[in-house]
Design an enzyme around this catalytic site. Structure first.
Site, PDB file in Angstrom:
ATOM      1  N   LYS A   1      70.616   6.903  47.007  1.00  0.00           N
ATOM      2  CA  LYS A   1      70.973   7.509  45.709  1.00  0.00           C
ATOM      3  C   LYS A   1      70.171   8.790  45.482  1.00  0.00           C
ATOM      4  O   LYS A   1      70.712   9.795  45.045  1.00  0.00           O
ATOM      5  CB  LYS A   1      70.728   6.511  44.576  1.00  0.00           C
ATOM      6  CG  LYS A   1      70.982   7.105  43.190  1.00  0.00           C
ATOM      7  CD  LYS A   1      70.751   6.127  42.061  1.00  0.00           C
ATOM      8  CE  LYS A   1      70.766   6.860  40.721  1.00  0.00           C
ATOM      9  NZ  LYS A   1      70.404   6.015  39.584  1.00  0.00           N
TER      10      LYS A   1
ATOM     11  N   ASP B   1      65.004  13.231  30.277  1.00  0.00           N
ATOM     12  CA  ASP B   1      66.107  12.830  29.405  1.00  0.00           C
ATOM     13  C   ASP B   1      67.378  13.021  30.214  1.00  0.00           C
ATOM     14  O   ASP B   1      67.566  14.048  30.861  1.00  0.00           O
ATOM     15  CB  ASP B   1      66.162  13.626  28.104  1.00  0.00           C
ATOM     16  CG  ASP B   1      66.985  12.861  27.079  1.00  0.00           C
ATOM     17  OD1 ASP B   1      66.539  11.782  26.646  1.00  0.00           O
ATOM     18  OD2 ASP B   1      68.100  13.307  26.740  1.00  0.00           O
TER      19      ASP B   1
ATOM     20  N   ASP C   1      75.458   3.418  36.764  1.00  0.00           N
ATOM     21  CA  ASP C   1      75.591   3.624  38.212  1.00  0.00           C
ATOM     22  C   ASP C   1      76.873   3.030  38.803  1.00  0.00           C
ATOM     23  O   ASP C   1      77.527   3.676  39.631  1.00  0.00           O
ATOM     24  CB  ASP C   1      74.379   3.051  38.958  1.00  0.00           C
ATOM     25  CG  ASP C   1      73.192   4.001  38.944  1.00  0.00           C
ATOM     26  OD1 ASP C   1      73.395   5.204  38.689  1.00  0.00           O
ATOM     27  OD2 ASP C   1      72.069   3.549  39.195  1.00  0.00           O
TER      28      ASP C   1
END
Ligand code: IMP
Length: 213
Positions: A185, A76, A165
């Site tokens: 990333k 989550d 993002d």
């Protein structure tokens, strides 16, 4: 250290989010587990009724482990922006609406930042948070949390990644997450202890505690 998941074991990835599933596939790839997603098993998506990342991660992992009989890993996550009280936080997915329109969600964040008078980078700080929950069918739960600090930029930059993002500039970097390929990333690979993204940082902790090299 006792590793609880061995090569060849089945692990259910309790997510229906394509962006997250792709990232989990990248991260779990080197460990030789048989991974299957909740969607592939036809598991329903439970309502995320918790008010913390930990509660929602547990809801998803418990549902998948109970329904499948296998250990299940959930994530989550969300973006928390300081100047607007930590929003969108656990409601990050909801802000995109039923059409999953993240251009709209990012615009919404920007409008709220403008209303709050947050214009300089120092006023536009926040972080991505990811909480992984590993649930076993016997009810055992373990949590791994990762965070990455950054600044909200406008306009959004880049078309890689997913969700928020393009508007997130990680601390110490000149490219947004939307301008970074997945390997950059994450900033992590098997055997390394450092990582960049919130999910990779949580995953590195999970891997060190639970997985065989
Ligand atoms: P949930 O964990 O399924 O409630 O959804 C989390 C939401 O947070 C995602 O749908 C994205 O909008 C956002 N989010 C989480 N991680 C990332 C990330 O790595 N990049 C961009 N957005 C993210």
């Amino acid at each position: 250290m006792t590793h609880r998941l061995k090569r060849g074991d089945t692990l259910v990835v309790a997510s229906h989010n394509k962006g997250k599933l792709r990232e989990f596939a990248d991260l779990l790839g080197p460990f030789g587990l048989k991974t299957v997603s909740g969607g592939e098993l036809g598991l329903p998506e439970p309502a995320e009724t918790g008010t913390t990342f930990e509660e929602n991660a547990a809801i998803k992992a418990i549902a998948a482990a109970t329904a499948s009989g296998f250990p299940a890993l959930s994530d989550d996550s969300g973006m928390c922006v300081d100047a607007i009280g930590g929003d969108p936080g656990v409601y990050s997915a909801d802000w995109a609406g039923p059409d999953k329109d993240f251009s709209r969600a990012m615009r919404n964040v920007e409008e709220k930042l403008q209303q709050a008078g947050a214009r300089t980078p120092e006023q536009r700080t926040g972080r991505f948070v990811a909480v992984l929950c590993l649930a076993f069918p016997d009810g055992t739960l373990r949590y791994y949390r990762g965070e990455i600090e950054g600044t909200m930029i406008w306009p959004p930059r880049g078309s890689l990644g997913f969700g928020y993002d393009p508007m997130f500039l990680p601390e110490g970097h000149e490219r947004s997450f939307g301008e970074m390929a997945a390997t950059e990333k994450h900033g992590w690979s098997a055997g390394r202890t450092d990582a960049l993204s919130h999910r990779a940082r949580a995953f590195a902790r999970f891997a060190a505690a639970e997985l065989e090299d």
